[in-house]
Scaffold this motif. Structure first.
Motif, PDB file in Angstrom:
ATOM      1  N   ARG A   1       9.412  44.104  69.547  1.00  0.00           N
ATOM      2  CA  ARG A   1       8.652  44.857  70.544  1.00  0.00           C
ATOM      3  C   ARG A   1       7.321  45.268  69.927  1.00  0.00           C
ATOM      4  N   TYR A   2       6.229  44.932  70.620  1.00  0.00           N
ATOM      5  CA  TYR A   2       4.905  45.346  70.163  1.00  0.00           C
ATOM      6  C   TYR A   2       4.300  46.299  71.178  1.00  0.00           C
ATOM      7  N   ASP A   3       3.936  47.485  70.713  1.00  0.00           N
ATOM      8  CA  ASP A   3       3.306  48.512  71.530  1.00  0.00           C
ATOM      9  C   ASP A   3       1.809  48.485  71.236  1.00  0.00           C
ATOM     10  N   PRO A   4       1.001  47.942  72.160  1.00  0.00           N
ATOM     11  CA  PRO A   4      -0.436  47.814  71.868  1.00  0.00           C
ATOM     12  C   PRO A   4      -1.150  49.154  71.764  1.00  0.00           C
ATOM     13  N   SER A   5      -0.682  50.173  72.473  1.00  0.00           N
ATOM     14  CA  SER A   5      -1.343  51.477  72.405  1.00  0.00           C
ATOM     15  C   SER A   5      -1.197  52.094  71.024  1.00  0.00           C
TER      16      SER A   5
ATOM     17  N   THR B   1      17.521  46.651  62.430  1.00  0.00           N
ATOM     18  CA  THR B   1      16.960  47.078  63.699  1.00  0.00           C
ATOM     19  C   THR B   1      16.386  48.485  63.568  1.00  0.00           C
ATOM     20  N   GLY B   2      15.317  48.712  64.308  1.00  0.00           N
ATOM     21  CA  GLY B   2      14.635  49.991  64.230  1.00  0.00           C
ATOM     22  C   GLY B   2      13.509  50.004  63.224  1.00  0.00           C
ATOM     23  N   THR B   3      13.440  48.986  62.359  1.00  0.00           N
ATOM     24  CA  THR B   3      12.334  48.912  61.404  1.00  0.00           C
ATOM     25  C   THR B   3      11.023  48.758  62.167  1.00  0.00           C
ATOM     26  N   ALA B   4      10.050  49.606  61.851  1.00  0.00           N
ATOM     27  CA  ALA B   4       8.783  49.598  62.577  1.00  0.00           C
ATOM     28  C   ALA B   4       7.617  49.510  61.603  1.00  0.00           C
TER      29      ALA B   4
ATOM     30  N   LEU C   1       4.791  47.548  65.722  1.00  0.00           N
ATOM     31  CA  LEU C   1       5.751  46.460  65.911  1.00  0.00           C
ATOM     32  C   LEU C   1       7.118  46.937  65.459  1.00  0.00           C
ATOM     33  N   THR C   2       8.142  46.731  66.304  1.00  0.00           N
ATOM     34  CA  THR C   2       9.490  47.214  66.002  1.00  0.00           C
ATOM     35  C   THR C   2      10.511  46.116  66.238  1.00  0.00           C
ATOM     36  N   LEU C   3      11.456  45.968  65.327  1.00  0.00           N
ATOM     37  CA  LEU C   3      12.597  45.064  65.519  1.00  0.00           C
ATOM     38  C   LEU C   3      13.654  45.818  66.318  1.00  0.00           C
ATOM     39  N   VAL C   4      13.933  45.367  67.551  1.00  0.00           N
ATOM     40  CA  VAL C   4      14.821  46.143  68.422  1.00  0.00           C
ATOM     41  C   VAL C   4      16.186  45.513  68.649  1.00  0.00           C
ATOM     42  N   VAL C   5      16.325  44.201  68.472  1.00  0.00           N
ATOM     43  CA  VAL C   5      17.622  43.552  68.681  1.00  0.00           C
ATOM     44  C   VAL C   5      17.822  42.479  67.624  1.00  0.00           C
ATOM     45  N   VAL C   6      19.035  42.384  67.097  1.00  0.00           N
ATOM     46  CA  VAL C   6      19.412  41.324  66.163  1.00  0.00           C
ATOM     47  C   VAL C   6      20.643  40.613  66.708  1.00  0.00           C
ATOM     48  N   PHE C   7      20.647  39.285  66.636  1.00  0.00           N
ATOM     49  CA  PHE C   7      21.774  38.475  67.075  1.00  0.00           C
ATOM     50  C   PHE C   7      22.556  37.990  65.857  1.00  0.00           C
ATOM     51  N   GLY C   8      23.850  37.655  66.094  1.00  0.00           N
ATOM     52  CA  GLY C   8      24.668  37.090  65.031  1.00  0.00           C
ATOM     53  C   GLY C   8      25.078  38.139  64.012  1.00  0.00           C
ATOM     54  N   PRO C   9      25.526  37.768  62.796  1.00  0.00           N
ATOM     55  CA  PRO C   9      25.669  36.397  62.309  1.00  0.00           C
ATOM     56  C   PRO C   9      26.916  35.696  62.835  1.00  0.00           C
ATOM     57  N   ASP C  10      27.091  34.481  62.380  1.00  0.00           N
ATOM     58  CA  ASP C  10      28.130  33.622  62.937  1.00  0.00           C
ATOM     59  C   ASP C  10      29.541  34.158  62.709  1.00  0.00           C
ATOM     60  N   THR C  11      29.720  35.002  61.727  1.00  0.00           N
ATOM     61  CA  THR C  11      31.064  35.510  61.426  1.00  0.00           C
ATOM     62  C   THR C  11      31.365  36.831  62.129  1.00  0.00           C
ATOM     63  N   ASP C  12      30.407  37.384  62.861  1.00  0.00           N
ATOM     64  CA  ASP C  12      30.557  38.712  63.451  1.00  0.00           C
ATOM     65  C   ASP C  12      30.671  38.604  64.963  1.00  0.00           C
ATOM     66  N   ILE C  13      31.873  38.804  65.509  1.00  0.00           N
ATOM     67  CA  ILE C  13      32.070  38.635  66.940  1.00  0.00           C
ATOM     68  C   ILE C  13      31.590  39.849  67.727  1.00  0.00           C
ATOM     69  N   GLN C  14      31.089  40.893  67.037  1.00  0.00           N
ATOM     70  CA  GLN C  14      30.581  42.045  67.761  1.00  0.00           C
ATOM     71  C   GLN C  14      29.153  41.840  68.246  1.00  0.00           C
ATOM     72  N   LEU C  15      28.572  40.702  67.955  1.00  0.00           N
ATOM     73  CA  LEU C  15      27.196  40.435  68.341  1.00  0.00           C
ATOM     74  C   LEU C  15      27.147  39.172  69.187  1.00  0.00           C
ATOM     75  N   PRO C  16      26.163  39.101  70.097  1.00  0.00           N
ATOM     76  CA  PRO C  16      26.102  37.943  71.000  1.00  0.00           C
ATOM     77  C   PRO C  16      25.664  36.687  70.280  1.00  0.00           C
ATOM     78  N   GLY C  17      25.743  35.579  71.004  1.00  0.00           N
ATOM     79  CA  GLY C  17      25.584  34.279  70.395  1.00  0.00           C
ATOM     80  C   GLY C  17      24.218  34.033  69.798  1.00  0.00           C
ATOM     81  N   GLU C  18      24.162  33.091  68.884  1.00  0.00           N
ATOM     82  CA  GLU C  18      22.927  32.794  68.191  1.00  0.00           C
ATOM     83  C   GLU C  18      21.955  32.039  69.097  1.00  0.00           C
ATOM     84  N   SER C  19      20.720  31.974  68.634  1.00  0.00           N
ATOM     85  CA  SER C  19      19.659  31.192  69.262  1.00  0.00           C
ATOM     86  C   SER C  19      19.346  31.629  70.683  1.00  0.00           C
ATOM     87  N   PRO C  20      18.937  32.883  70.872  1.00  0.00           N
ATOM     88  CA  PRO C  20      18.449  33.275  72.200  1.00  0.00           C
ATOM     89  C   PRO C  20      17.191  32.501  72.525  1.00  0.00           C
TER      90      PRO C  20
END
Length: 464
Positions: free
Chosen positions: A353-357, A282-285, A361-380
């Protein structure tokens, strides 16, 4: 440990923690997603408390929240046109116009019906594209107290109407998630288009495909209200995967019917990135995002994602689904990626997130993985911004089905859980949620259960 003696999955742990009123967290910077005035003043809320089992077996909610069933598949439409169709999917709420009399809100609801649909959308003269298409939309008119005072067909004869999105001028763009041609599955016309639907007077928009916006496996759209650009996602789960598009209308911000005038369809190219699944942090732009004209938007010979975009290629992503506009940027969801299907890497869901101005392009949220309960469920899947500052996520996976809320701090809580068991007592199964949206005044959350098709209105002590 569950009863079968196997270790608890991340989804099971999330459901248990959320049911106890606990809070989990996303990876990523959620502050970027919440740009409204209320959100700026509110750093986020914790859970509304544990979910209380519904004695009627329909929808579990926290204490103080109530639901009303607005519509269920198989019930008669109030218009007398037939029965409420199956497979309730994408949806949006619109403020009623002054000429609507007693109506205060209009809901437009997709029906993701294939040729095998249990209850198709009834065909109506002037609103039917292909008589052999079983999908379409219905429109509900709600009165002063939230009661249903009207329900009718809004478009028929389309196919696999999955999601879509609202326009700034108060119409709904419904998307066909299919590429079937005339002669396939009994269809008499080509499918894979976007259609505009007027929630108040559907005959005003009719059943006209917006062909310049492309023929592919559409999922959702979001409109830049300032520039009039329409962003589109392609839900392709087989390689080569879908693309992220923008449509430059000939008449930007032109109002109802203006998209029929045509425009240019382009696909996003991120230099050096062939597959968005390869990005994991996350945060990669990425600066300097490029947009490439689609060679053949109608896909007369070759599906768009297979077409030749030149020696630099094009950027693909598996399962591009939800799409929405906020804070001068467009956000879109990749529901999951699986290397076994041909993706570059695995993930359990991303929000980009894409900022047209800035052309960034930025990756702002990652879900999962299946073994990590600190992240919300898969397949948003469907995602919307809550008026008081927060995110609502319809999770489309296995097991119990929830609508999750996410605060600006990244805390995750269960706001609703489906209680309609469509399996057996021994092997229960629940239909996914879809189409989460809020009333124009922010006081009611509307959401669909896909199967059995049910539309709920949820009210309660919303904070903010």
């Amino acid at each position: 440990m569950p009863e079968n003696g196997q270790p608890a999955t991340r989804r099971q742990m999330i459901a248990r923690t959320a049911a106890l009123g606990g809070a989990l967290a996303f990876a990523g910077n959620l502050t970027e997603l919440f740009t409204g005035t209320a959100a700026a003043q509110n750093l986020g809320h914790r859970s509304y408390g544990p979910l209380i089992p519904d004695p009627n077996g329909l929808l579990d909610l926290p204490k103080g929240f109530r639901y009303r069933v607005l519509s269920r598949e198989g019930d008669p439409l109030r218009s007398g046109e037939g029965l409420v169709p199956s497979n309730h999917d994408g949806m949006a709420a619109f403020a009623a116009r002054s000429r609507d009399g007693h109506a205060r809100v209009h809901l437009v609801r997709n029906h993701e019906n294939r040729v095998t649909a249990k209850i198709p959308v009834p065909t109506v003269e002037g609103l039917t594209y292909d008589p052999m298409g079983k999908g379409g939309c219905t429109s509900l008119a709600l009165g002063r107290k939230g009661e249903v005072i009207g329900e009718r067909v809004a478009i028929a004869g389309t196919a696999v109407n999955c999601a879509g999105g609202p326009t700034p001028w108060g119409t709904w763009l419904t998307c066909e998630e299919t590429e079937d041609r005339a002669g396939t599955n009994g269809y008499t016309k080509d499918h894979g288009f976007i259609f505009e639907v007027d929630p108040v007077d559907p005959h005003r928009t009719g059943a006209v495909p917006l062909t310049a916006m492309g023929r592919f496996q559409h999922e959702a759209i979001a409109v830049d209200p300032g520039r009039g650009v329409v962003y589109e996602t392609e839900d392709a789960f087989l390689s080569p995967f879908g693309l992220f598009y923008r449509f430059l209308p000939e008449k930007p911000r032109g109002g109802t019917g203006s998209l029929r005038a045509g425009g240019r369809l382009q696909a996003m190219r991120v230099p050096g990135v062939a597959d968005l699944s390869s990005v994991q942090e996350t945060g990669t732009a990425f600066q300097g995002v490029e947009w490439v004209d689609v060679p053949d938007p109608l896909a007369t010979q070759t599906p768009i994602r297979f077409q030749d975009f030149g020696p630099k290629g094009i950027t693909h992503a598996q399962k591009l689904e939800g799409c929405y506009w906020g804070g001068g940027c467009v956000y879109f969801v990749s529901s999951f990626a699986r290397s076994a299907d041909g993706s570059s890497a695995d993930h359990f869901g991303q929000v980009w997130r894409y900022d047209p101005s800035a052309r960034r392009l930025t990756l702002v949220v990652v879900f999962g993985p299946d073994t990590d309960i600190q992240l919300p469920g898969e397949s948003p899947d469907n995602i919307c911004l809550a008026p008081g500052g927060g995110l609502m996520v319809c999770e489309d996976g296995n097991g119990a089905q929830h609508v999750f809320g996410v605060t600006r701090r990244g805390e995750v809580y269960a706001l609703a859980r489906g209680a309609q068991n469509i399996g057996t007592p021994q092997e229960p199964e629940w239909g996914e949620f879809a189409g989460v949206t809020f009333s124009p005044d922010g006081g009611t959350m509307f959401v669909n259960c896909y199967t059995p098709g049910t539309t709920f209105a949820v009210t309660g002590p919303w904070r903010g």
